[in-house]
Scaffold this active site. Sequence first.
Site, PDB file in Angstrom:
ATOM      1  N   TRP A  36     -34.672  42.214 -18.992  1.00 40.91           N
ATOM      2  CA  TRP A  36     -35.341  42.081 -20.297  1.00 40.91           C
ATOM      3  C   TRP A  36     -34.298  42.155 -21.391  1.00 40.91           C
ATOM      4  CZ3 TRP A  36     -39.953  40.284 -19.853  1.00 40.91           C
ATOM      5  CH2 TRP A  36     -40.768  40.182 -20.983  1.00 40.91           C
ATOM      6  N   ASP A  90     -33.638  41.277 -30.992  1.00 40.51           N
ATOM      7  CA  ASP A  90     -34.542  41.189 -32.144  1.00 40.51           C
ATOM      8  C   ASP A  90     -35.992  41.371 -31.712  1.00 40.51           C
ATOM      9  OD1 ASP A  90     -34.969  38.745 -30.812  1.00 40.51           O
ATOM     10  OD2 ASP A  90     -35.397  37.704 -32.678  1.00 40.51           O
ATOM     11  N   GLU A 117     -37.329  39.341 -28.976  1.00 38.17           N
ATOM     12  CA  GLU A 117     -36.755  39.681 -27.675  1.00 38.17           C
ATOM     13  C   GLU A 117     -35.825  38.611 -27.125  1.00 38.17           C
ATOM     14  OE1 GLU A 117     -39.873  42.478 -25.828  1.00 38.17           O
ATOM     15  OE2 GLU A 117     -40.766  40.508 -25.681  1.00 38.17           O
ATOM     16  N   GLU A 118     -35.192  37.853 -28.010  1.00 45.86           N
ATOM     17  CA  GLU A 118     -34.351  36.754 -27.553  1.00 45.86           C
ATOM     18  C   GLU A 118     -32.929  36.826 -28.083  1.00 45.86           C
ATOM     19  OE1 GLU A 118     -37.910  33.391 -27.429  1.00 45.86           O
ATOM     20  OE2 GLU A 118     -36.609  33.543 -29.173  1.00 45.86           O
ATOM     21  N   GLU A 123     -52.399  35.082 -28.686  1.00 44.86           N
ATOM     22  CA  GLU A 123     -51.085  35.167 -29.316  1.00 44.86           C
ATOM     23  C   GLU A 123     -50.784  33.892 -30.096  1.00 44.86           C
ATOM     24  OE1 GLU A 123     -47.313  34.686 -26.979  1.00 44.86           O
ATOM     25  OE2 GLU A 123     -46.987  36.782 -27.576  1.00 44.86           O
TER      26      GLU A 123
HETATM   27  C1  NOJ Z   1     -40.874  37.094 -23.584  1.00 43.21           C
HETATM   28  C2  NOJ Z   1     -40.792  37.571 -24.983  1.00 43.21           C
HETATM   29  O1  NOJ Z   1     -41.745  38.509 -25.242  1.00 43.21           O
HETATM   30  C3  NOJ Z   1     -40.886  36.412 -25.925  1.00 43.21           C
HETATM   31  O2  NOJ Z   1     -40.800  36.856 -27.232  1.00 43.21           O
HETATM   32  C4  NOJ Z   1     -39.782  35.463 -25.637  1.00 43.21           C
HETATM   33  O3  NOJ Z   1     -39.879  34.341 -26.470  1.00 43.21           O
HETATM   34  C5  NOJ Z   1     -39.801  35.042 -24.181  1.00 43.21           C
HETATM   35  N1  NOJ Z   1     -39.809  36.189 -23.329  1.00 43.21           N
HETATM   36  C6  NOJ Z   1     -38.646  34.125 -23.857  1.00 43.21           C
HETATM   37  O4  NOJ Z   1     -37.422  34.800 -24.018  1.00 43.21           O
HETATM   38  C1  NOJ Z   2     -43.713  38.543 -27.532  1.00 40.28           C
HETATM   39  C2  NOJ Z   2     -43.237  38.865 -28.898  1.00 40.28           C
HETATM   40  O1  NOJ Z   2     -42.162  38.018 -29.204  1.00 40.28           O
HETATM   41  C3  NOJ Z   2     -42.818  40.301 -29.011  1.00 40.28           C
HETATM   42  O2  NOJ Z   2     -42.477  40.587 -30.330  1.00 40.28           O
HETATM   43  C4  NOJ Z   2     -43.924  41.208 -28.566  1.00 40.28           C
HETATM   44  O3  NOJ Z   2     -43.453  42.524 -28.565  1.00 40.28           O
HETATM   45  C5  NOJ Z   2     -44.406  40.836 -27.186  1.00 40.28           C
HETATM   46  N1  NOJ Z   2     -44.722  39.435 -27.111  1.00 40.28           N
HETATM   47  C6  NOJ Z   2     -45.649  41.629 -26.804  1.00 40.28           C
HETATM   48  O4  NOJ Z   2     -46.692  41.324 -27.668  1.00 40.28           O
END
Ligand code: NOJ
Ligand code: NOJ
Length: 628
Positions: free
Chosen positions: A155, A213, A216-217, A441
């Site tokens: 992650w 960030d 999460e990327e 979402e």
């Molecule tokens: C899961 C993350 O929660 C999401 O924000 C991200 O775009 C994807 N993984 C791809 O990295």
């Molecule tokens: C993907 C989002 O990018 C992230 O900000 C969030 O924490 C997770 N989904 C879970 O909702």
Amino acid sequence: MVSRTLLAALVAGAAAHPVIEARQSAVNQTLESWIQRQFNISLDSAILNIGGVNGNVVEAAGTGYVVASPSTINPDYFYTWTRDSALTELMIVDELIFGTERVGNNSLQVVVEQYTRAQARLQTVTNPSGALWPAGQGLGEPKFYSNGTRFNGAWGRPQNDGPALRASTLMEIAEAIFRRNPNAPTIVSTVYWPLIYNDLLYVGQYWNTSSYDLWEEVNGNSFFTTTAQHRALVQGSIWAQRLNKTCEPCAQAPQIACFLENNFWNETGNYVLANINANQVNRSQINCDPILAAMHAFDINATCDAAALQPCNSKTLATHKVWVDSFRDLYPVNNNATAPSPVLTGRYPEDTYYGGNPWYITTAAAAEVLYDAHAQFTKAGRITVDRVSLPFWQDLVPQVRQGVYHSPGNGTALLDAVKTYADGFLSVIQTYTPANGTLNEQINRTTGEPTSAIALTWSFAALVTAVDRRNGDFPPSWGANSTTANNVSNICSWSAYNSTTKYAPVLALGASPVPTPCETEVILNLLYATGPGENTYIVGNTSVFGNTLSNTSAVIQVLRTNNVTNGNPQWFVPAWLPAGVPLEYKYVVLNSTDNTYKFENVSHFAYPPACGNNTVVSYLVNGTSLYT
Ligand code: NOJ
Ligand code: NOJ
């Protein structure tokens, strides 16, 4: 009111888009009546995604854990994220403070108390980011299973907005306790403060390091994360005074303010950059991140030039325009609608997650930040249109020029226009919300169908806070107008507070008296030039490295890229390991094009120093010859 352009677009698109045709009935409902109903549905739905509440839809979740979404496949969101949880509970405690009439039968006070206890336990769960003791690294872990156990999968970690957001939410809960009973603050001093303080220690210690960030990327420094850190430390120092405590890590706030002020503004593009020092070089950094940052920094008592970027700051409005405009032609569903038509918005234009779609959270944010700005301008009685904000205002009122506008007076038209524009974003959400009011979402960029995670907690929370701001319900001031918040260091430096050994589990809130195993730090470095699609990982015979030397399902730690340059591809991971216990480990390369893992055939050994020895030992493996 749906703008005329949008209505025209909807009518024109009706034949081609059956979904949109179905949505026509929604358009016929007035925004006011929809909002009222949708507010209740959203508040209830957010709460029903929390473990332990009456009637919840997430039975497997532990009490007090906020589940991101009940969805368990495509995507599996049955986890508790520190960020989503903190933002949701911040919304809930604010409803408690506003005295919101509940529709369901859960007491908001009980809900936030259960969250508090769950976070006390979570702080002590050792995880792939590390442990609570001695250096707090475990606090940066982004997500856990919703029963509060560690998640070992690969992650983007750590994510340093989490501890900062949680600290602010817990301080808001402390505020609610004070307001209910000003004479009984003992629980705040003895129980809440130590919990908050762990997170403040983390913020003070790590604000100057890179982390992933909020999406999460991107590994770097995010404007949203840094803003959340600044707010947490400012609030921390104000609370410390109030409780007659000291907050040493809070002294970092002026440095953070300096960093924010001097590094993120893109002069040519006229917008705030989402990330700097980042690994994603092919991005414009046009992003919802700074919009969410301004919303989090919003304080009805702050002036537009406060150090923490406010919604009414010209830079926020400029960023709003650039960011919203980036989706007008990008999403077919927006039908190239030009300003001032509101449109569906997404995280950032280059997004490809689930095909790269509009999101409910971000479209609600497009509205909320404008309600905030509207409230601040109204309070000030004036709007200064300057070079930076002019393009934003011209979209709404074409004849506007630079200058100072007053309200009541010549600024009223501007204020009305900004309110109408904000309402427009809620109308767009209304158009794409199913009749039962559930919010996923995302919204498919072409068909307008809800997609990705169902019943997303954060989507519901985002709708609730946007409606609150529209109604004039503002959170208590967090101190954005204080001298502490506006103390900006003259010279920026990458300082940090050394919090090591100061973290402590909060037993009074039910945290397990965690074995505070003595851990010492090693840094493991790998020199390896990756090919296309390749990423580097590590496994080892200790829990943070999956307790394996061969198992792909346990390939858990992705190496960090901060030291990778063209000539010197040096990956690394800092690790806190049981003191004095030798570590056996191997590097692994994952080729994501064919999903194959290559394990090294030989192991390496590292020797974490003995307990109490704070020397950080660094090991380097030259990996270029390993796979030949
Ligand atoms: C899961 C993350 O929660 C999401 O924000 C991200 O775009 C994807 N993984 C791809 O990295
Ligand atoms: C993907 C989002 O990018 C992230 O900000 C969030 O924490 C997770 N989904 C879970 O909702």
